[in-house]
Write a protein that holds these residues in place. Structure first.
Motif, short mmCIF file in Angstrom:
data_model
loop_
_atom_site.label_atom_id
_atom_site.label_comp_id
_atom_site.label_asym_id
_atom_site.label_seq_id
_atom_site.Cartn_x
_atom_site.Cartn_y
_atom_site.Cartn_z
N ASN A 56 6.57 8.73 -4.60
CA ASN A 56 5.82 9.57 -5.54
C ASN A 56 6.08 9.14 -6.97
O ASN A 56 5.14 9.09 -7.79
CB ASN A 56 6.21 11.04 -5.35
N ALA A 57 7.33 8.84 -7.30
CA ALA A 57 7.65 8.37 -8.65
C ALA A 57 6.94 7.06 -8.94
O ALA A 57 6.38 6.86 -10.04
CB ALA A 57 9.16 8.22 -8.79
N HIS A 58 6.95 6.16 -7.98
CA HIS A 58 6.30 4.86 -8.14
C HIS A 58 4.80 5.02 -8.40
O HIS A 58 4.21 4.26 -9.19
CB HIS A 58 6.53 4.01 -6.89
N LEU A 59 4.21 6.02 -7.74
CA LEU A 59 2.77 6.24 -7.88
C LEU A 59 2.42 7.14 -9.06
O LEU A 59 1.25 7.46 -9.26
CB LEU A 59 2.22 6.85 -6.58
N GLY A 60 3.42 7.54 -9.83
CA GLY A 60 3.18 8.37 -10.99
C GLY A 60 3.00 9.84 -10.68
O GLY A 60 2.58 10.61 -11.55
N LYS A 61 3.31 10.25 -9.47
CA LYS A 61 3.21 11.67 -9.08
C LYS A 61 4.55 12.33 -9.36
O LYS A 61 5.37 12.55 -8.46
CB LYS A 61 2.82 11.78 -7.60
N GLN A 107 0.85 -1.19 0.00
CA GLN A 107 0.00 0.00 0.00
C GLN A 107 0.89 1.25 0.00
O GLN A 107 0.95 1.98 0.99
CB GLN A 107 -0.93 0.00 1.22
N PRO A 108 1.58 1.49 -1.13
CA PRO A 108 2.52 2.61 -1.17
C PRO A 108 1.87 3.97 -0.96
O PRO A 108 2.50 4.89 -0.47
CB PRO A 108 3.15 2.50 -2.56
N ASP A 109 0.60 4.10 -1.35
CA ASP A 109 -0.08 5.38 -1.16
C ASP A 109 -0.24 5.71 0.33
O ASP A 109 -0.03 6.86 0.76
CB ASP A 109 -1.45 5.38 -1.85
N LYS A 110 -0.57 4.70 1.12
CA LYS A 110 -0.69 4.91 2.57
C LYS A 110 0.68 5.13 3.21
O LYS A 110 0.82 5.93 4.14
CB LYS A 110 -1.41 3.73 3.21
N ALA A 111 1.69 4.43 2.70
CA ALA A 111 3.04 4.64 3.21
C ALA A 111 3.51 6.06 2.93
O ALA A 111 4.14 6.71 3.78
CB ALA A 111 4.01 3.63 2.58
#
Length: 218
Positions: free
Chosen positions: A173-178, A144-148
């Protein structure tokens, strides 16, 4: 009588009287790192229980600190020239060198040996970071990288100069495309990291990641 052993025993009785204990059965439960839920459930991690014990001891004017012990948060109580390390996860039980060595080997490997760093006190801010780090790691372990990332952003509110957190923010952020947020985080890491003497290899690697993100953004 108000000696060091009596103070240690008093902290143990305080936990017992109010039903607090380390949650060894559901250790990974996120509630164990949430102080409100720890108070509700009377169960928690070493660091969350340690924070409550430190608060209680300091209200009494006692000299208590968190320690930089890896893998298991411990407290040190000082009084009248004496010192005692205690384990908040185990009813504020006293811990001696042999027990500490065994604990270290369980988390850091059989070749690990105690060093002065393991007894070094940590600041209140570092204790809070350690508590939040438990949440971050649990979110990462459950993919759950967004919660991390949300936890990291909270940590940066009270530790804005922590270079490791800025780099983690960039990576997640990079992983989530941000991409824009990732670029800003890496730029902040480089600025603070250069001033604080981060390793050249880490700085170079981050510059490479930054170029890649800028390329993706364009």
């Amino acid at each position: 009588r108000d000696g060091l052993p009596e103070r240690v025993a008093a902290l143990g009785r305080l936990l017992d009287r109010h039903g607090y204990a380390g949650d060894s059965e559901t250790y990974e439960d996120l509630q164990n790192a949430n102080l409100v839920r720890v108070i509700d459930r009377r169960r928690g991690l070493p660091v969350s229980l340690g924070i409550l014990l430190m608060s209680a001891a300091r209200v009494q004017g006692w000299d208590v600190l968190g320690l930089n012990f890896p893998g298991h948060f411990l407290l040190r109580l000082d009084h009248a020239g004496g010192r005692q390390i205690i384990d908040p996860f185990d009813g504020a039980s006293p811990r001696g060198p042999r027990e500490l060595r065994d604990m270290l080997k369980q988390t850091a490997g059989l070749d690990a040996e105690l060093t002065p760093d393991h007894y070094a006190p940590v600041s209140n801010r570092e204790v809070l970071l350690r508590l939040q780090n438990n949440l971050k790691l649990r979110h990462l372990s459950t993919d759950q990288p967004d919660k991390a990332l949300a936890v990291i952003e909270d940590m940066l509110l009270f530790a804005p100069e922590h270079i490791g957190l800025w780099r983690e923010s960039g990576l997640l952020n990079a992983h989530l495309g941000k991409l824009t947020a990732g670029i800003e985080a890496f730029e902040t890491f480089l600025r603070i990291g250069q001033a604080r003497g981060a390793s050249p290899q880490l700085l170079d690697h981050t510059r490479t990641l930054l170029r890649q993100l800028r390329g993706r953004l364009n």
